[in-house]
Design an enzyme around this catalytic site. Structure first.
Site, mmCIF file in Angstrom:
data_model
loop_
_atom_site.group_PDB
_atom_site.id
_atom_site.type_symbol
_atom_site.label_atom_id
_atom_site.label_comp_id
_atom_site.label_asym_id
_atom_site.label_seq_id
_atom_site.Cartn_x
_atom_site.Cartn_y
_atom_site.Cartn_z
ATOM 1 N N LYS A 45 14.061 55.266 3.438
ATOM 2 C CA LYS A 45 13.865 56.670 3.063
ATOM 3 C C LYS A 45 15.181 57.176 2.477
ATOM 4 O O LYS A 45 16.244 56.933 3.050
ATOM 5 C CB LYS A 45 13.490 57.510 4.286
ATOM 6 C CG LYS A 45 12.225 57.045 4.989
ATOM 7 C CD LYS A 45 12.029 57.793 6.294
ATOM 8 C CE LYS A 45 10.885 57.208 7.098
ATOM 9 N NZ LYS A 45 10.771 57.825 8.437
ATOM 10 N N GLY A 105 18.391 51.964 19.381
ATOM 11 C CA GLY A 105 18.229 51.977 17.932
ATOM 12 C C GLY A 105 18.893 53.193 17.305
ATOM 13 O O GLY A 105 18.710 54.327 17.776
ATOM 14 N N ASP A 130 18.414 54.784 14.459
ATOM 15 C CA ASP A 130 17.539 55.818 13.900
ATOM 16 C C ASP A 130 16.939 56.677 15.007
ATOM 17 O O ASP A 130 16.822 57.899 14.876
ATOM 18 C CB ASP A 130 16.456 55.209 13.015
ATOM 19 C CG ASP A 130 15.627 54.145 13.720
ATOM 20 O OD1 ASP A 130 16.028 53.664 14.807
ATOM 21 O OD2 ASP A 130 14.572 53.762 13.172
ATOM 22 N N ARG A 131 16.592 56.036 16.099
ATOM 23 C CA ARG A 131 16.054 56.758 17.255
ATOM 24 C C ARG A 131 17.111 57.705 17.835
ATOM 25 O O ARG A 131 16.826 58.882 18.118
ATOM 26 C CB ARG A 131 15.607 55.719 18.283
ATOM 27 C CG ARG A 131 14.934 56.262 19.515
ATOM 28 C CD ARG A 131 14.450 55.102 20.371
ATOM 29 N NE ARG A 131 14.274 55.503 21.762
ATOM 30 C CZ ARG A 131 14.268 54.656 22.780
ATOM 31 N NH1 ARG A 131 14.441 53.359 22.558
ATOM 32 N NH2 ARG A 131 14.088 55.093 24.012
#
Length: 249
Positions: free
Chosen positions: A13, A100, A102-103
């Protein structure tokens, strides 16, 4: 202008924002490094001087993308790294580097927006939930397969389950019992995700009563939005956390 990248397991993204007020100028989703370069090169009226990214890919894959961006656009990407604390949030994992990125950035971003207890549900390739209390302590969370993983597992391991993306999209128009394989699979998987989301809310209520915010993000957020009244749907939640992890002068 700033180029921001969220490099996930399946997609990248990207968005370009202004440096002064973080207004989004351009945005997109691609499935490869090559597609990313093509899209960025085609932005004839948009240039960027800075880049920051978060990646859950391997170190080698991330380094390769950083090199490509540096060579193509003469920028030096700043990469988010694991942290014990960020933006007033304390990482709740026993080994904080295993969470993670992104988490981590998603629930750091959520807490930054409300500064109160929050439940963050991210529906992507995998589905995650995380709980952050009013003081910024991360209490942990859950991970389960997302819609793409559940769908692909059934297609891979059940010979007679075969249908295309168009059928899958049509199947989710309503959630009555399916009268065709695509309907049965898509609706069944969707109901599992909705049940997961509702269970997370009940857990959050056990911690905080009704005094918490709910954030939903990820590509399949729409699948659970209607069962979570009052939830904030924030597609770019990871980028909120990324700005905190990688501030630019």
């Amino acid at each position: 202008m700033i180029l921001e990248l969220d490099c996930g397991n399946s997609f990248i993204k990207w968005r370009i924002t202004t440096k002064s007020d973080a207004a989004v100028v351009s945005v997109g989703v691609v499935d490869s490094d090559a597609a990313l370069l093509e899209h960025l090169r085609n932005l004839s009226d948009t240039t960027f001087s800075d880049c920051r990214l978060v990646s859950v890919r391997s170190a080698e894959e991330t380094a390769r993308l950083v090199s490509v961006l540096t060579n193509a656009f003469s920028v030096t990407p700043v990469c988010a790294v694991p942290a014990r604390e960020l933006g007033g949030v304390v990482n709740g994992y026993d080994d904080f580097e295993r969470l993670g990125l992104d988490r981590w950035l998603a629930f750091v971003g959520a807490y930054h927006l409300v500064k109160r207890a929050c439940l963050v549900i991210d529906l992507g390739t995998a589905v995650t939930s995380d709980f952050v209390d009013a003081g910024g302590a991360h209490l942990g969370g859950f991970i389960c397969p997302g819609m793409p993983l559940m769908r692909n597992q059934l297609r891979t391991h059940t010979r007679r389950i075969r249908y295309d993306d168009t059928e899958a999209e049509r199947a989710l128009v309503r959630l009555v019992p399916g009268r065709a394989t695509a309907e049965a699979v898509e609706r069944g998987c969707s109901l599992m995700l909705r049940g997961f989301a509702l269970t997370q809310v009940e857990i959050a209520r056990g911690y905080w009563g009704d005094d918490f915010a709910i954030f939903v993000t990820g590509g399949d957020a729409a699948l659970v939005a209607d069962v979570l009244p009052g939830a904030r749907i924030v597609p770019d939640l990871v980028f909120v956390g990324l700005a905190l992890a990688c501030p630019l002068r």
